[in-house]
Write an enzyme that holds these catalytic residues in place. Structure first.
Site, PDB file in Angstrom:
ATOM      1  NE  ARG A  60      46.986  36.094  45.960  1.00  0.00           N
ATOM      2  CZ  ARG A  60      46.400  35.546  44.888  1.00  0.00           C
ATOM      3  NH1 ARG A  60      46.957  35.653  43.685  1.00  0.00           N
ATOM      4  NH2 ARG A  60      45.273  34.900  45.009  1.00  0.00           N
ATOM      5  CG  ASP A 117      45.457  34.845  48.684  1.00  0.00           C
ATOM      6  OD1 ASP A 117      45.476  36.035  49.032  1.00  0.00           O
ATOM      7  OD2 ASP A 117      44.944  34.451  47.625  1.00  0.00           O
ATOM      8  CG  LEU A 174      33.230  38.477  41.201  1.00  0.00           C
ATOM      9  CD1 LEU A 174      31.928  39.050  40.664  1.00  0.00           C
ATOM     10  CD2 LEU A 174      33.015  37.063  41.741  1.00  0.00           C
ATOM     11  N   GLY A 175      37.736  37.289  39.477  1.00  0.00           N
ATOM     12  CA  GLY A 175      38.810  37.400  38.492  1.00  0.00           C
ATOM     13  C   GLY A 175      38.895  36.100  37.739  1.00  0.00           C
ATOM     14  N   GLY A 177      40.306  33.341  39.405  1.00  0.00           N
ATOM     15  CA  GLY A 177      39.690  32.656  40.534  1.00  0.00           C
ATOM     16  C   GLY A 177      38.625  33.586  41.101  1.00  0.00           C
TER      17      GLY A 177
HETATM   18  N1  ADP Z   1      37.680  43.891  30.894  1.00  0.00           N
HETATM   19  C1  ADP Z   1      37.410  42.678  31.355  1.00  0.00           C
HETATM   20  N2  ADP Z   1      36.176  42.166  31.275  1.00  0.00           N
HETATM   21  C2  ADP Z   1      35.880  40.932  31.729  1.00  0.00           C
HETATM   22  N3  ADP Z   1      36.769  40.117  32.268  1.00  0.00           N
HETATM   23  C3  ADP Z   1      38.019  40.549  32.384  1.00  0.00           C
HETATM   24  C4  ADP Z   1      38.410  41.845  31.946  1.00  0.00           C
HETATM   25  N4  ADP Z   1      39.725  41.988  32.207  1.00  0.00           N
HETATM   26  C5  ADP Z   1      40.125  40.825  32.766  1.00  0.00           C
HETATM   27  N5  ADP Z   1      39.097  39.956  32.861  1.00  0.00           N
HETATM   28  C6  ADP Z   1      39.095  38.599  33.433  1.00  0.00           C
HETATM   29  O1  ADP Z   1      39.655  38.695  34.727  1.00  0.00           O
HETATM   30  C7  ADP Z   1      40.741  37.791  34.887  1.00  0.00           C
HETATM   31  C8  ADP Z   1      41.868  38.492  35.580  1.00  0.00           C
HETATM   32  O2  ADP Z   1      41.387  39.040  36.760  1.00  0.00           O
HETATM   33  P1  ADP Z   1      42.305  39.156  38.042  1.00  0.00           P
HETATM   34  O3  ADP Z   1      41.468  39.658  39.135  1.00  0.00           O
HETATM   35  O4  ADP Z   1      43.514  39.918  37.697  1.00  0.00           O
HETATM   36  O5  ADP Z   1      42.566  37.635  38.209  1.00  0.00           O
HETATM   37  P2  ADP Z   1      43.702  36.705  38.690  1.00  0.00           P
HETATM   38  O6  ADP Z   1      44.442  37.442  39.765  1.00  0.00           O
HETATM   39  O7  ADP Z   1      42.894  35.609  39.203  1.00  0.00           O
HETATM   40  O8  ADP Z   1      44.558  36.326  37.533  1.00  0.00           O
HETATM   41  C9  ADP Z   1      41.165  37.352  33.489  1.00  0.00           C
HETATM   42  O9  ADP Z   1      41.455  35.988  33.562  1.00  0.00           O
HETATM   43  C10 ADP Z   1      39.949  37.634  32.632  1.00  0.00           C
HETATM   44  O10 ADP Z   1      39.199  36.446  32.463  1.00  0.00           O
HETATM   45  C1  UVW Z   2      43.050  31.984  45.066  1.00  0.00           C
HETATM   46  C2  UVW Z   2      42.930  32.259  43.612  1.00  0.00           C
HETATM   47  O1  UVW Z   2      42.129  31.643  42.960  1.00  0.00           O
HETATM   48  O2  UVW Z   2      43.729  33.210  43.112  1.00  0.00           O
HETATM   49  P1  UVW Z   2      43.700  33.845  41.639  1.00  0.00           P
HETATM   50  O3  UVW Z   2      42.348  34.410  41.445  1.00  0.00           O
HETATM   51  O4  UVW Z   2      44.758  34.899  41.683  1.00  0.00           O
HETATM   52  O5  UVW Z   2      43.980  32.767  40.673  1.00  0.00           O
HETATM   53 MG    MG Z   3      44.641  37.243  41.586  1.00  0.00          MG
END
Ligand code: ADP
Ligand code: UVW
Ligand code: MG
Length: 361
Positions: A60, A117, A174-175, A177
């Site tokens: 990705r 992406d 909502l991660g 990013g």
């Molecule tokens: N159980 C949870 N509750 C709240 N936030 C969470 C939990 N598990 C992971 N996270 C948050 O989500 C983020 C990871 O989400 P993800 O969608 O895998 O993100 P990314 O691909 O952007 O790394 C972590 O950085 C953390 O802040």
């Molecule tokens: C585009 C982006 O922010 O990706 P990630 O959430 O995986 O960091």
């Molecule tokens: Mg991601």
């Protein structure tokens, strides 16, 4: 050959996700390594230590400008393209290049494929692409909105019932990013990220929207150069910057600190506002999907985001909005369907690869 095995790599801003896949089994052996605990190279080398023989590697890539979604072969020119956009996605593209280099060193000319992406948004309307500045200012990096998390948003949208896919839907990633994509009849109309993945929602350590006047003010301080500003906006802002404590939603929700609570409130309000804006520009809304580490695991955050949207038909059912992070509908009544759609970017990449390359039986 049917029993081929592929390595899948997804370098996110806070994690590296690795998996294997085959046409028979789909995606398997997925590991998610948070990069706070382990470094990228260590995580990758650990996974590479014990692998079956591979037929290809899928990656990705966050910013590839207006390249197609994929699969795109790794070649000198596609690598150049990742480098070209890297300064606009510094938390992602550089790491992806490192991963490709390690794999190339280890496996020589094993075919490697890229999945963009930003590709989902390459056909946005002229209006949705617009950045309100003279276009002549930058030719190598056209000043326009792109959009990111395309694999995640497409994967969420794909999980919906076909009747809803034919309507107006907002998918929320909502991660670490965070972004929202507005879909009408299967077409992605816009993403809340724009020129770079810094735009839009408040994120783990990225600012999202900020008044440009604040940035000018900071830069007018001679000791605060572009590099410091870049670091602030990518690594020191968002939930982390507001709370002064942590960018991890889990820690903020456990904290009784006022700043931590304010950060959570700001985060949810930003998502509600973007849903509102996208809903109005689409002329209505039939569905909302939650995905990403925060979106999938935090019922309280989902409830807070949706509370102001009850008046617009988003009637979250508390008894369905539990901790279990499996795919399901979260409403019983209301005109706006609400779904929890666990994001799997790996499945999306492998699905796109399979569609193009699986030998016909
Ligand atoms: N159980 C949870 N509750 C709240 N936030 C969470 C939990 N598990 C992971 N996270 C948050 O989500 C983020 C990871 O989400 P993800 O969608 O895998 O993100 P990314 O691909 O952007 O790394 C972590 O950085 C953390 O802040
Ligand atoms: C585009 C982006 O922010 O990706 P990630 O959430 O995986 O960091
Ligand atoms: Mg991601």
């Amino acid at each position: 050959m049917e029993n081929e095995c592929f390595l899948l790599c997804n370098t996110g801003s806070s994690s590296i996700k690795l998996a294997l896949a085959s046409f028979e089994q789909g995606v398997f052996n997925q590991v998610n390594v948070e990069l706070t605990d382990v470094g990228l190279i260590e995580a990758l080398q650990g996974f590479l230590a014990d692998l079956p023989s591979l037929s290809g590697v899928l990656h990705r890539i966050v910013h590839m400008g207006e390249a197609e979604e994929g699969p795109l072969a790794v070649t000198a020119s596609s690598l150049q393209r990742i480098s070209h956009w890297a300064s606009l996605a510094p938390l992602h593209n550089y790491q992806a290049l490192d991963v490709i280099e390690i794999i190339t060193r280890r496996f020589g000319d094993l075919p490697q494929w890229l999945f963009s992406d930003s590709g989902l948004y390459r056909n946005l309307s002229a209006l949705r692409k617009l950045v309100p500045l003279p276009q002549s200012l930058s030719t190598d990096w056209p000043l326009q909105r792109y959009g990111f998390h395309g694999l995640a948003h497409r994967n969420m949208w794909r999980q919906l019932p076909s009747s809803l896919r034919a309507k107006k839907v907002i998918t929320l990633q909502l991660g670490s990013g965070c972004s929202a994509t507005a879909w009408d009849k299967g077409e992605a109309l816009e993403n809340s990220m724009g020129f770079s993945p810094l735009d839009g929602l408040c994120m783990r350590s990225r600012s999202g929207n900020v008044d440009p006047g604040v940035l000018l003010h900071l830069l007018s301080n001679a000791e605060f150069g572009v590099e410091a500003l870049n670091h602030l906006l990518t690594q020191g802002a968002g939930l982390k910057g507001i709370s002064g404590l942590s960018g991890d939603m889990r820690e903020l929700l456990q904290s009784h600190d006022e700043r931590a609570q304010l950060a959570v409130d700001y985060f949810c309000d930003a998502v509600t506002r973007v849903i509102g804006a996208q809903m109005v520009t689409m002329g209505g809304i039939d569905g909302i999907c939650f995905g990403g580490g925060v979106g999938e695991n935090q019922p309280a955050i989902r409830a807070k985001i949706l509370a102001p949207l009850l008046a617009f038909g988003a009637d979250l059912a508390p008894e369905l909005n539990g901790k279990n992070a499996a795919f399901r509908q979260l409403n019983k009544t209301g005109s706006c369907m609400i779904y929890l759609t666990p994001v799997n970017e790996m499945q999306e990449m492998f699905g796109q690869y399979t569609e193009k390359f699986r030998p016909q039986r």
